[in-house]
Write an enzyme that holds these catalytic residues in place. Structure first.
Site, mmCIF file in Angstrom:
data_model
loop_
_atom_site.group_PDB
_atom_site.id
_atom_site.type_symbol
_atom_site.label_atom_id
_atom_site.label_comp_id
_atom_site.label_asym_id
_atom_site.label_seq_id
_atom_site.Cartn_x
_atom_site.Cartn_y
_atom_site.Cartn_z
ATOM 1 N N GLU A 1 -12.018 0.454 -4.202
ATOM 2 C CA GLU A 1 -11.060 0.549 -3.081
ATOM 3 C C GLU A 1 -11.419 1.638 -2.068
ATOM 4 O O GLU A 1 -11.409 1.323 -0.867
ATOM 5 C CB GLU A 1 -9.638 0.751 -3.626
ATOM 6 C CG GLU A 1 -8.612 0.713 -2.515
ATOM 7 C CD GLU A 1 -7.199 0.931 -3.025
ATOM 8 O OE1 GLU A 1 -6.990 1.167 -4.218
ATOM 9 O OE2 GLU A 1 -6.292 0.866 -2.188
ATOM 10 N N HIS B 1 -4.926 -8.743 -3.491
ATOM 11 C CA HIS B 1 -5.808 -9.158 -2.392
ATOM 12 C C HIS B 1 -6.514 -10.477 -2.708
ATOM 13 O O HIS B 1 -6.767 -11.282 -1.802
ATOM 14 C CB HIS B 1 -6.800 -8.039 -2.057
ATOM 15 C CG HIS B 1 -6.137 -6.839 -1.420
ATOM 16 N ND1 HIS B 1 -5.591 -5.813 -2.152
ATOM 17 C CD2 HIS B 1 -5.880 -6.539 -0.125
ATOM 18 C CE1 HIS B 1 -5.054 -4.919 -1.327
ATOM 19 N NE2 HIS B 1 -5.208 -5.343 -0.088
ATOM 20 N N HIS C 1 0.823 -1.220 0.000
ATOM 21 C CA HIS C 1 0.000 0.000 0.000
ATOM 22 C C HIS C 1 0.855 1.266 0.000
ATOM 23 O O HIS C 1 0.381 2.325 -0.397
ATOM 24 C CB HIS C 1 -0.957 -0.003 1.190
ATOM 25 C CG HIS C 1 -2.165 -0.880 0.961
ATOM 26 N ND1 HIS C 1 -3.244 -0.490 0.212
ATOM 27 C CD2 HIS C 1 -2.435 -2.135 1.363
ATOM 28 C CE1 HIS C 1 -4.148 -1.457 0.173
ATOM 29 N NE2 HIS C 1 -3.681 -2.477 0.872
ATOM 30 N N HIS D 1 -13.229 -0.969 6.126
ATOM 31 C CA HIS D 1 -12.126 -1.236 7.066
ATOM 32 C C HIS D 1 -12.341 -0.417 8.335
ATOM 33 O O HIS D 1 -12.227 -0.915 9.444
ATOM 34 C CB HIS D 1 -10.795 -0.770 6.460
ATOM 35 C CG HIS D 1 -9.993 -1.846 5.814
ATOM 36 N ND1 HIS D 1 -9.078 -2.603 6.495
ATOM 37 C CD2 HIS D 1 -9.958 -2.286 4.538
ATOM 38 C CE1 HIS D 1 -8.500 -3.460 5.666
ATOM 39 N NE2 HIS D 1 -9.021 -3.285 4.469
HETATM 40 CU CU1 CUO Z 1 -4.953 -4.069 1.598
HETATM 41 CU CU2 CUO Z 1 -8.082 -3.766 2.609
HETATM 42 O O1 CUO Z 1 -6.641 -3.261 1.258
HETATM 43 O O2 CUO Z 1 -6.293 -3.843 3.119
#
Ligand code: CUO
Length: 736
Positions: free
Chosen positions: A388, A276, A251, A407
């Site tokens: 995303e 993912h 990320h 999240h």
């Molecule tokens: Cu890598 Cu949900 O995108 O964590």
């Protein structure tokens, strides 16, 4: 010439370190480090040490360096004392100074709004906005020296977690920092990866004992739960340090916000899907080999979350424990004024439904009211950015911020309106999210959306899958000391150095000893027959469980989602028979063991060693093979050779470090494979191919393999200390 002198001087330092009296060592080390300035690649590495502690305090394993910070880099509280402080930390220390010059920095009022001791999350849009500003400042610096100066002037003013994130993004993306090895976050902020109890013990070790007397602090494998919790069977996967570092680093390389030229990378939305998807496939593989069913998607946001999670992590930054989540917690509307974040669970539902609608319509609405077609190979990229959601989302008003705020909603369900003054749990931080069982339920939900889109794509034809004149005759897996076609897994213990991530300045190293999964190295031996002219092919290797939870063979439509990529590489095929050998350490998915467990060592900035010259992004080599079972878990290994002419991307090779290209790409280049990511398993099969055997063409081959787990523990790469101290199982916890 400068580098040569530098190396010579540093070599002299090493000689002195081991051979001369302590006083002489300090003198010469001082001289060696005395050459440091903000121009030196080591400066930024020293600066990253102990990020929660002031930059004024000496840095380096033996406190050999100190920074001299001008008043503009000090907090308002310290500014009036600037001169005193410079004398205080300079007068009675042998640490060589690195002077931070004065520099007119752009306005920093935005990033300074996040208090220093608050946890930082890129999932919170306001935090992301602040971090983006800081990244812009670092990226905008004309020279390396200016970048280091800007980093030095902001280090004690902004939130340390945000500062580390912004510095690491800049180090990864600036042209002049390509040869600087970005240390893994675990070396800088080990508290995000290791049992919190370790740090209390580490403090005791370093304050009471000399380096030679210290023992590695052993972290038991089962420190977050007991086997009463069935999900705990796969805790070794979820809590693996290397896996979590990989996720954070991925990320970091593909941030979803920030300056546009950093976000806009070739096929980033598609890579978000694929990286993912592979995590979920690996997790399911791991679950099946631990007698657990495949992970259930979290589809209904009103349902209680069955899985509780108690992370046992302490934050050195905020001096608090990371919040836990009890079993059967429910998501609730989020209203957090301090983080400028208000959204309802219904918002998530609306965004989910709109994305499904776009998939089923085969087109998505842009913010300028044009439509983008989704039913083509690029559709997955559009969808990835929109789901995303990254800054490249085609319409964030309509499709919202589903994955990121999901999240966050999960991470804050214990205090969604801040009435208890609590902050987010592990799902709210990229470095810790994969520890939580809900991560996989959330990402299975996300992956199911992508799979809905993939189901709308036409199956690959035999022409798109085949390679005329190429036949894979046989595959063999060879591993020393193990039966043919058998992978062997076991536990291994490795030491991690903590001193540069502690919140006190220790003299010398202190280690934690982790237990993680490992496998015996192995080699694939593949026989390929080329009945045509010499040409090139791409070898694609995947593996999947052979049977489902009930022990029945899996239909191809199910099994295709469980295929984990093991390797992908180009080969030259001469006329006739070809034997291809490829070692497990060469995998295009992984980074070497040595890279995962490396230390932050400013004395090593341009490693020549192949093992070290890897970027931090990549699945840890020690987790390449799922655990398997003592009886030998049955799996199928698939090898395909595709036509390189249809695979290749014309571009110069990547610059800088080597990446695990299948899941990390080539950063600033195009993704180095023209096929859709996950090919040939990313789409439903053609009619008639209902089992993997029926799917095979001559350029493919499948063999049965076994993964045999042996319950033994090996010690590797140990610090030169054999004695260890056990972590006490019941630890007093610190609280706010
Ligand atoms: Cu890598 Cu949900 O995108 O964590």
């Amino acid at each position: 010439m400068y580098l040569l002198t530098d190396r010579l001087v540093c070599r002299m330092e090493r000689v002195w370190k081991y051979g001369a009296a302590v006083g002489l060592l300090v003198f010469f080390a001082g001289n060696c480090f005395g050459q440091l300035s903000v121009n030196d690649p080591k400066a930024i590495l020293y600066m990253m040490e102990r990020p929660t502690e002031s930059l004024l305090l000496p840095k380096g394993e033996n406190s050999e360096v100190r920074f001299v910070v001008p008043p503009e880099g000090l907090s308002d509280r310290l500014k009036p004392l600037a001169e005193d402080l410079a004398n205080r930390f300079g007068a009675d220390t042998s640490a060589a100074p690195i002077e931070i010059p004065e520099l007119n920095l752009p306005d920093l009022s935005l990033p300074r709004q996040l208090p220093r001791n608050e946890p930082f999350s890129t999932f919170i849009p306001f935090h992301r906005e602040m971090a983006s500003r800081l990244i812009e400042v670092f990226m905008g610096m004309r020279t390396y020296a200016d970048f280091v100066t800007a980093a030095g002037l902001t280090r004690d003013l902004v939130n340390p977690s945000m500062w580390i994130f912004a510095v690491q993004v800049a180090l990864t993306h600036r042209n002049d920092t390509r040869n600087i090895d970005v240390p893994p976050l675990s070396a800088v902020m080990p508290d995000k990866f290791l049992d919190g109890a370790v740090f209390r013990q580490a403090r005791e070790e370093v304050t009471v004992l000399t380096p030679g007397e210290r023992a590695p602090i052993e972290i038991p494998r089962d420190y977050t739960a007991t086997d009463v919790e069935v999900e705990h069977r796969v805790a070794y996967f979820r809590e693996d340090m290397g896996i979590n570092v990989h996720h954070w680093t991925w990320h970091l390389v593909y941030p979803f916000g920030g300056p546009p030229d950093i976000v806009k990378k070739d096929r980033r939305g598609e890579l978000f899907y694929y990286m993912h998807q592979q995590i979920i496939a690996r997790y399911d593989f791991e679950r099946l080999s631990n007698n657990l069913g495949r992970v259930k998607p979290f589809n209904n946001f009103q349902d209680p979350i069955e899985e509780g999670y108690f992370p046992k992590l302490d934050s050195l930054l905020a001096s608090r424990v990371w919040p836990a989540r009890s079993a059967n917690a429910k998501l609730r509307d989020v209203n957090r004024a301090e983080q400028q974040l208000v959204f309802d669970i219904q918002d998530l539902e609306r965004w989910r439904d709109r994305i499904y609608e776009a998939i089923h319509e085969g087109r998505a609405l842009k913010s300028n009211f044009d439509y983008v077609d989704l039913n083509n190979a690029q559709g997955i990229d559009v969808l990835g950015n929109m789901l995303e959601a990254s800054a490249l989302s085609i319409n964030s008003n309509l499709y919202g911020n589903l994955h990121n705020l999901g999240h966050f909603a999960i991470s804050i369900c214990h205090d969604p309106d801040h009435r208890h003054l609590e902050t987010f749990g592990v799902m709210g931080d990229l470095a810790t999210a994969m520890r939580d069982p809900t991560f996989y339920r959330w990402h299975k939900f996300v992956d199911n959306i992508f799979q809905q889109h993939k189901a709308t794509m036409p199956p690959y034809t035999t022409q798109e899958l085949g390679y005329d004149g190429i036949a894979v005759r046989s595959i063999e897996v060879v591993s020393q000391g193990n039966p043919r076609n058998e992978f062997n897994t076991f536990w291994q213990q490795s030491d991690v150095e903590l001193s540069r991530g502690l919140d006190i300045a220790p003299q010398g190293a202190v280690y934690a000893r982790l237990t993680h999964l490992q496998h015996a190295p192995f080699t694939y031996r593949i026989q390929v027959e080329n009945s045509g002219q010499p040409r090139k092919g791409t070898v694609r290797i995947f593996m999947a469980p052979k049977f489902d939870e009930r022990g029945l063979p899996m239909p191809f439509r199910t099994q295709r989602l469980l295929f984990i990529e093991m390797d992908r590489f180009p080969v030259d095929l001469r006329k006739g028979s070809n034997t291809i050998e490829r070692n497990s350490r060469q995998s295009s998915i992984t980074i070497p063991y040595e890279r995962t467990f490396r230390r932050l060592d400013p004395t090593q900035v341009t490693p020549d060693d192949q093992e070290f010259n890897f970027c931090g992004c990549g699945w840890p080599q020690h987790m390449l093979i799922p655990k398997g079972t003592a009886a030998g878990y049955p799996a199928e290994l698939f090898v395909m050779v595709s036509n390189f002419a249809d695979d290749k991307v014309d571009q110069p090779p990547p610059r800088g470090c080597r990446a695990a290209e299948s899941i990390c790409g080539w950063f600033e280049r195009k993704y180095p494979d023209r096929r859709p990511m996950g090919y040939p398993f990313d789409r439903n099969p053609r009619p008639g191919a209902s089992s993997i055997r029926q799917f095979l063409l001559p350029n493919m081959q499948l063999i049965d393999v076994k993964i045999r787990f042996t319950d033994r523990t090996e010690l590797r790469n140990a610090a030169n200390i054999t004695q260890t101290r056990q972590n006490s199982p019941s630890r007093p916890r610190r609280s706010l």
